[in-house]
Design an enzyme around this catalytic site. Structure first.
Site, PDB file in Angstrom:
ATOM      1  N   ASP A 215       0.848  -1.202   0.000  1.00  0.00           N
ATOM      2  CA  ASP A 215       0.000   0.000   0.000  1.00  0.00           C
ATOM      3  C   ASP A 215       0.879   1.245   0.000  1.00  0.00           C
ATOM      4  O   ASP A 215       2.019   1.205   0.486  1.00  0.00           O
ATOM      5  CB  ASP A 215      -0.868   0.025   1.262  1.00  0.00           C
ATOM      6  CG  ASP A 215      -2.031  -0.952   1.209  1.00  0.00           C
ATOM      7  OD1 ASP A 215      -2.364  -1.448   0.122  1.00  0.00           O
ATOM      8  OD2 ASP A 215      -2.618  -1.198   2.288  1.00  0.00           O
TER       9      ASP A 215
ATOM     10  N   ARG B  79      -1.377  -0.611  -8.556  1.00  0.00           N
ATOM     11  CA  ARG B  79      -2.761  -0.265  -8.231  1.00  0.00           C
ATOM     12  C   ARG B  79      -2.840   1.268  -8.250  1.00  0.00           C
ATOM     13  O   ARG B  79      -2.016   1.934  -7.614  1.00  0.00           O
ATOM     14  CB  ARG B  79      -3.127  -0.774  -6.831  1.00  0.00           C
ATOM     15  CG  ARG B  79      -4.488  -0.275  -6.365  1.00  0.00           C
ATOM     16  CD  ARG B  79      -4.637  -0.332  -4.837  1.00  0.00           C
ATOM     17  NE  ARG B  79      -4.655  -1.686  -4.334  1.00  0.00           N
ATOM     18  CZ  ARG B  79      -4.272  -1.978  -3.070  1.00  0.00           C
ATOM     19  NH1 ARG B  79      -3.824  -1.044  -2.255  1.00  0.00           N
ATOM     20  NH2 ARG B  79      -4.304  -3.230  -2.657  1.00  0.00           N
TER      21      ARG B  79
HETATM   22  C1  LIG Z   1      -8.702  -1.292  -3.287  1.00  0.00           C
HETATM   23  C2  LIG Z   1      -8.279   0.044  -2.747  1.00  0.00           C
HETATM   24  C3  LIG Z   1      -7.026   0.177  -2.182  1.00  0.00           C
HETATM   25  C4  LIG Z   1      -6.600   1.422  -1.719  1.00  0.00           C
HETATM   26  N1  LIG Z   1      -5.303   1.570  -1.292  1.00  0.00           N
HETATM   27  C5  LIG Z   1      -4.861   2.802  -0.980  1.00  0.00           C
HETATM   28  C6  LIG Z   1      -3.486   3.041  -0.688  1.00  0.00           C
HETATM   29  O1  LIG Z   1      -2.653   2.134  -0.709  1.00  0.00           O
HETATM   30  N2  LIG Z   1      -3.106   4.311  -0.385  1.00  0.00           N
HETATM   31  C7  LIG Z   1      -3.995   5.355  -0.373  1.00  0.00           C
HETATM   32  O2  LIG Z   1      -3.599   6.492  -0.127  1.00  0.00           O
HETATM   33  N3  LIG Z   1      -5.306   5.148  -0.609  1.00  0.00           N
HETATM   34  C8  LIG Z   1      -5.756   3.920  -0.919  1.00  0.00           C
HETATM   35  N4  LIG Z   1      -7.080   3.741  -1.205  1.00  0.00           N
HETATM   36  C9  LIG Z   1      -8.056   4.811  -0.917  1.00  0.00           C
HETATM   37  C10 LIG Z   1      -8.164   5.801  -2.056  1.00  0.00           C
HETATM   38  O3  LIG Z   1      -7.000   6.578  -2.122  1.00  0.00           O
HETATM   39  C11 LIG Z   1      -9.371   6.744  -1.858  1.00  0.00           C
HETATM   40  O4  LIG Z   1      -9.210   7.467  -0.690  1.00  0.00           O
HETATM   41  C12 LIG Z   1     -10.706   6.018  -1.808  1.00  0.00           C
HETATM   42  O5  LIG Z   1     -10.760   4.952  -2.695  1.00  0.00           O
HETATM   43  C13 LIG Z   1     -11.857   6.978  -2.187  1.00  0.00           C
HETATM   44  O6  LIG Z   1     -11.647   7.467  -3.477  1.00  0.00           O
HETATM   45  P1  LIG Z   1     -12.547   7.074  -4.736  1.00  0.00           P
HETATM   46  O7  LIG Z   1     -11.630   6.751  -5.848  1.00  0.00           O
HETATM   47  O8  LIG Z   1     -13.530   6.037  -4.405  1.00  0.00           O
HETATM   48  O9  LIG Z   1     -13.233   8.442  -5.165  1.00  0.00           O
HETATM   49  P2  LIG Z   1     -14.092   9.484  -4.334  1.00  0.00           P
HETATM   50  O10 LIG Z   1     -14.299  10.634  -5.259  1.00  0.00           O
HETATM   51  O11 LIG Z   1     -13.521   9.750  -2.995  1.00  0.00           O
HETATM   52  O12 LIG Z   1     -15.457   8.719  -4.126  1.00  0.00           O
HETATM   53  C14 LIG Z   1     -16.311   8.354  -5.197  1.00  0.00           C
HETATM   54  C15 LIG Z   1     -17.596   7.793  -4.601  1.00  0.00           C
HETATM   55  O13 LIG Z   1     -17.304   6.574  -3.916  1.00  0.00           O
HETATM   56  C16 LIG Z   1     -18.069   6.454  -2.743  1.00  0.00           C
HETATM   57  N5  LIG Z   1     -17.142   6.440  -1.595  1.00  0.00           N
HETATM   58  C17 LIG Z   1     -15.825   6.758  -1.599  1.00  0.00           C
HETATM   59  N6  LIG Z   1     -15.302   6.631  -0.366  1.00  0.00           N
HETATM   60  C18 LIG Z   1     -16.330   6.241   0.433  1.00  0.00           C
HETATM   61  C19 LIG Z   1     -16.446   5.954   1.823  1.00  0.00           C
HETATM   62  N7  LIG Z   1     -15.394   6.031   2.625  1.00  0.00           N
HETATM   63  N8  LIG Z   1     -17.653   5.591   2.303  1.00  0.00           N
HETATM   64  C20 LIG Z   1     -18.730   5.489   1.485  1.00  0.00           C
HETATM   65  N9  LIG Z   1     -18.690   5.750   0.157  1.00  0.00           N
HETATM   66  C21 LIG Z   1     -17.512   6.115  -0.348  1.00  0.00           C
HETATM   67  C22 LIG Z   1     -18.978   7.660  -2.700  1.00  0.00           C
HETATM   68  O14 LIG Z   1     -20.195   7.319  -3.324  1.00  0.00           O
HETATM   69  C23 LIG Z   1     -18.234   8.675  -3.517  1.00  0.00           C
HETATM   70  O15 LIG Z   1     -19.069   9.640  -4.091  1.00  0.00           O
HETATM   71  C24 LIG Z   1      -7.498   2.522  -1.726  1.00  0.00           C
HETATM   72  C25 LIG Z   1      -8.759   2.384  -2.305  1.00  0.00           C
HETATM   73  C26 LIG Z   1      -9.152   1.181  -2.830  1.00  0.00           C
HETATM   74  C27 LIG Z   1     -10.488   1.083  -3.490  1.00  0.00           C
END
Ligand SMILES: Cc1cc2nc3c(=O)[nH]c(=O)nc-3n(C[C@H](O)[C@H](O)[C@H](O)COP(=O)(O)OP(=O)(O)OC[C@H]3O[C@@H](n4cnc5c(N)ncnc54)[C@H](O)[C@@H]3O)c2cc1C
Length: 305
Positions: free
Chosen positions: A132, A182
């Site tokens: 990560d 990723r």
């Molecule tokens: C498989 C995976 C691994 C990850 N690994 C890392 C990592 O190693 N390092 C890192 O910095 N980040 C990591 N993340 C987190 C990532 O950086 C984002 O903070 C997170 O995925 C929210 O961003 P989004 O792309 O969904 O877009 P956003 O614009 O934040 O969200 C899009 C939509 O998704 C839904 N959503 C998003 N978050 C939430 C929530 N918490 N609760 C409910 N609904 C939500 C909502 O409907 C929102 O409108 C990971 C995410 C995923 C999916």
């Protein structure tokens, strides 16, 4: 702005102690965290495998406070790998790990040595180890450590964050090396000098880096719940004839389940990130900060009492 307030408030120790001690928060914690034990995480992975979804297990815990804790995390990850490797759904499950859980704060050599032990154990069972990406103070060190280990073991890769200004360069370098990446937006509080603040910029860079990875990357993981981005990248794949077997979508446990199932039913590979363990607080606060509605859910339950 909202995200910054939540992340700062959550890091204050009275808030941490209130949230971790109170049972009021447990239903919401359980929405995002599969349980506290490896048995519970394996049960979640099995249930996901049953409906055709792959998973990646994350033993929660970061920034360990001494070398003994780093060693304990390493041993725990080796145990996870052995459980996965001897399970009937081993091909659908891999692991996600944070270098600060393996002692990165005590030197890159400490974290690298522990990470190598986990990767070597995983190699025996053909299990993939994803590192990560944490806050930007760790970005360069993480990339360098993963690149060195990847030279010797191909069952590992890392994560790049589209909010960081440096990311297009990292995408290029790691794609050239053939590493599996990723792509995420990024979940930490970062200064404007290193990260975009506007959602439009973060999303725009996500789409551009996603397209590069889909075109030239080695089985990239497109990790987002953003439906507009999912639609854009699906259209891009159709336009550029990128096959559904050339990449996977990844999403977090408990978030956008309808999207996870819909993509799977449409024939795409989907992997769910399954966090578990007793050290859930930092992960949980990042999930709260991403979405105001999660916090309103807590406030509503407080007022109902
Ligand atoms: C498989 C995976 C691994 C990850 N690994 C890392 C990592 O190693 N390092 C890192 O910095 N980040 C990591 N993340 C987190 C990532 O950086 C984002 O903070 C997170 O995925 C929210 O961003 P989004 O792309 O969904 O877009 P956003 O614009 O934040 O969200 C899009 C939509 O998704 C839904 N959503 C998003 N978050 C939430 C929530 N918490 N609760 C409910 N609904 C939500 C909502 O409907 C929102 O409108 C990971 C995410 C995923 C999916």
């Amino acid at each position: 702005m909202f995200r910054a307030i939540i992340l700062k408030t959550a890091s204050a120790s009275p808030v941490r102690s209130l949230v971790t001690r109170s049972f009021l928060f447990r239903p919401l914690v359980r929405r995002f965290v599969a349980g506290e034990t490896l048995d519970e995480a394996m049960a979640a992975a099995k249930a996901l495998a049953h409906i055709g979804l792959m998973s990646t297990l994350d033993l929660l815990g970061e920034n360990v406070s001494n070398l003994e804790e780093a060693e304990a995390s390493t041993t725990a990850y080796i145990e996870i790998v052995e459980r996965i490797g001897t399970s009937e759904f081993k091909n659908q499950v891999n692991i996600s790990i944070k270098l600060t859980a393996l002692g990165l704060d005590f030197g890159t050599d400490v974290a690298e040595a522990n990470y190598r032990k986990v990767v070597r154990a995983a190699e025996k069972y053909d299990v993939f180890v994803r590192v990560d990406m944490e806050g930007s103070d760790y970005t360069e060190k993480t990339i360098q450590v993963v690149r060195r280990v990847f030279n010797d073991h191909k069952n590992t890769g890392t994560v790049l964050q589209s909010y960081l200004r440096r990311t297009p360069g990292d995408v290029q370098t790691l794609v050239e090396q053939g590493m599996r990446i990723r792509l995420v937006k990024g979940a930490y509080l970062e200064p404007e000098s290193v990260a975009f603040k506007d959602k439009a910029d973060v999303d725009d860079q996500y789409v551009k880096c996603g397209q590069t990875l889909l075109r030239n990357g080695n089985y990239p993981a497109i990790a987002t719940h953003d439906r507009a981005i999912v639609d854009k990248l699906k259209s891009y794949c159709e336009q550029e004839s990128v096959g559904k077997d050339k990449f996977e979508w990844q999403m977090l446990y408990g978030i956008a389940r309808d999207l996870q199932n819909g993509l799977h039913e449409a024939g795409y590979a989907v992997r769910v990130y399954v966090p578990y363990g007793s050290q859930w607080y930092p992960y949980f606060s990042r999930r709260l900060a991403e979405r105001p509605a999660n916090l309103f859910f807590i406030l509503k339950s407080l007022f109902k009492k």
